[in-house]
Write an enzyme that holds these catalytic residues in place. Structure first.
Site, PDB file in Angstrom:
ATOM      1  N   HIS A 171       0.663  -1.237   0.137  1.00 45.25           N
ATOM      2  CA  HIS A 171      -0.044  -0.014   0.059  1.00 45.25           C
ATOM      3  C   HIS A 171       0.877   1.291  -0.147  1.00 45.25           C
ATOM      4  CE1 HIS A 171      -3.384  -2.824   1.198  1.00 45.25           C
ATOM      5  NE2 HIS A 171      -2.615  -3.172   2.057  1.00 45.25           N
ATOM      6  N   SER A 185      14.230  21.844 -16.200  1.00 48.76           N
ATOM      7  CA  SER A 185      12.826  22.524 -16.380  1.00 48.76           C
ATOM      8  C   SER A 185      13.372  23.809 -17.117  1.00 48.76           C
ATOM      9  CB  SER A 185      12.152  22.673 -14.813  1.00 48.76           C
ATOM     10  OG  SER A 185      11.418  23.877 -15.095  1.00 48.76           O
ATOM     11  N   GLU A 197       8.933   8.848 -17.062  1.00 49.25           N
ATOM     12  CA  GLU A 197       7.632   9.068 -17.451  1.00 49.25           C
ATOM     13  C   GLU A 197       7.230   8.687 -18.766  1.00 49.25           C
ATOM     14  OE1 GLU A 197       7.417  13.287 -16.155  1.00 49.25           O
ATOM     15  OE2 GLU A 197       8.704  12.564 -14.448  1.00 49.25           O
ATOM     16  N   LYS A 229      15.056  22.118 -10.692  1.00 48.48           N
ATOM     17  CA  LYS A 229      14.440  20.794 -11.195  1.00 48.48           C
ATOM     18  C   LYS A 229      15.442  19.743 -11.945  1.00 48.48           C
ATOM     19  CE  LYS A 229      10.713  19.514 -11.052  1.00 48.48           C
ATOM     20  NZ  LYS A 229       9.363  20.200 -11.591  1.00 48.48           N
TER      21      LYS A 229
END
Ligand code: ARG
Length: 459
Positions: free
Chosen positions: A157, A278, A291, A284
């Site tokens: 979980h 970024s 992704e 970043k």
């Protein structure tokens, strides 16, 4: 526009829009090598069986081989007006050889020809995908070998659950990928059956020798029903499902890497060559590769869905709907290869941060089960031990300490069984090292699975 080979029955040229709509050369040209390979085998058989003159068959084979070299070396360009790769090669052959070229298409139809070409094309692709998956497993095994004692929290979980090692965690993916190889092998087996000789749908009256063509092209068997031979695309669907499952595995791995390189986890650091920045936030460092792999998984599922839906309503035998098979299966194959070839070096260069994994493991009471097991080993029934440990955890939370730092007298308040040795029993290292059960995270158990995986890879 050149006259169609089937123009005989028609009184008009086809409308240009229909011509473009109908044409598949823009996406089936990539099968030129397979188309020529299939035609060479077919011409060989036609000559040997005396269906065409032996000398003419040799001329055809020579002509086909020259076309192959000319395409390979960029001397011959695909004609965008050709209907498909099969028509293109045949027309080119006829341009070069005249009447002899026209004999190639005896005892054959584009229906069995295309079914053959896709099988030949995908056979190679399966080998390439398998090689990439094997490489990925090797990278995982190396990562595991270096991290046999790197303790990290195992989750259920997404809550810290029990201590494991990083080696144990990544080896789970090695097992998944081994099953993927099994599925690819399985797909290959059912793909490796010869459809050529089914002709348009009903075989032929010529005395063809399908066994010979099978041998020439390295197939295991001959398809024994000509209707099935031209209407079967199960092998595309099977491959798309094997690839979908493989992508699902890569996607889960990607999701974990996304989490692991966030500041909230910081279990790993991606190499600068495999991360992106970024345009606005200077701090970043984004895990774009993972992704994209996660995103492209959806696209591959789409390809599988395209194929399944395309086939579901088709009466036997060939229907033009089936021309849509190629873009879907080619996309699935291209995508998985692209994902694997980027994911592999990304994983290979990724830096593991064991201290951060360890401090995450030290929080979250992931040794609570071991504390209960300590009592069980001293004679208490598990349920009682479970309850006492639960109360201890609540006490720790109240006092702002961990099980390792809770004083012994607090333990003793709940059970006299607790002695000084409880601290050793619940130390993270003990918790991991003692989980020696087959398939468990203890280094010796992980080493056992590493040997198993290596054996499978080399076997
Ligand atoms: N380009 C076609 C395809 O990919 C080849 C088979 C065409 N057959 C036919 N009967 N029109 O399916």
């Amino acid at each position: 526009m050149a006259a169609k080979m089937w123009a005989g029955r028609f009184s008009k040229e086809v409308d240009e829009r229909v011509n473009d709509f109908n044409s598949s050369i823009s996406f089936d040209a990539r099968m030129y090598r397979n188309d020529i390979e299939g035609s060479v085998a077919h011409a060989t058989m036609l000559g040997e069986c005396g269906i065409i003159d032996l000398e003419e068959s040799k001329t055809i084979i020579r002509g086909l081989k020259e076309i192959l070299v000319d395409i390979d070396e960029g001397r011959l360009q695909f004609d965008p007006n050709a209907e498909d790769i099969h028509m293109f090669v045949e027309a080119e052959l006829t341009n070069r050889l005249g009447a002899t070229g026209k004999r190639l298409h005896t005892a054959r139809s584009r229906n069995d020809q295309v079914a053959l070409d896709i099988r030949l094309y995908l056979r190679n692709e399966i080998e390439e995908i398998k090689a990439l998956v094997k490489k990925l497993i090797e990278v995982i095994v190396t990562l595991a070998e270096k991290n046999l004692k790197t303790v990290m929290p195992g989750y259920t979980h997404l809550q810290r659950a029990q201590p494991i090692t990083f080696a144990h965690h990544v080896m789970a993916y090695a097992q998944m990928l081994l099953r993927d190889i099994g599925r690819l092998d399985d797909t290959y087996k059912r793909m490796n059956v010869l459809p050529l000789g089914s002709c348009a749908l009903a075989g032929t009256t010529y005395p063809i020798n399908r066994e010979r063509v099978k041998e020439l092209l390295g197939f295991d068997e001959v398809m024994l029903n000509s209707l099935d031979g031209v209407s079967d695309r199960d092998f595309c669907i099977e491959l798309a499902s094997a690839i979908s499952i493989l992508m699902m595995h890569l996607s889960r791995f990607s999701e974990e890497i996304v989490l692991w390189c966030s500041w909230e986890f910081k279990f790993i650091e991606l190499d600068d060559a495999y991360a992106t920045g970024s345009s606005i936030m200077p701090q970043k460092k984004n895990p774009d590769i993972t992704e994209l792999v996660r995103g492209k998984t959806g696209r591959v599922y789409g390809d599988l869905n395209t194929l399944l839906t395309m086939m579901k309503g088709l009466s036997l035998a060939y229907n033009k709907d089936m021309q849509e098979d190629k873009e879907a299966i080619f996309d699935a194959v291209d995508t998985v290869k692209l994902c694997l070839s980027t994911f592999i070096p990304m994983l290979e260069t990724m830096r593991v941060l064991p201290e951060n994994m360890r401090s995450a493991a030290a929080k979250g009471f992931i040794n609570a089960t071991d504390c209960a097991d300590y009592l069980v080993k001293k004679g208490l029934p598990f349920r009682d031990a479970y309850k006492i440990t639960g109360t201890l955890v609540a006490k720790c939370i109240e006092m702002g300490v961990t099980l390792e730092t809770l004083p012994l007298d607090e333990y003793k308040k709940l059970s006299e069984i607790f002695e000084e040795d409880v601290y050793d029993a619940i130390s993270l290292d003990t918790c991991v090292m003692q989980r020696k059960s087959q398939g468990g995270p203890a280094p010796e158990a992980v080493m056992e699975q590493i040997s198993y995986v290596k054996e499978k890879l080399n076997g």
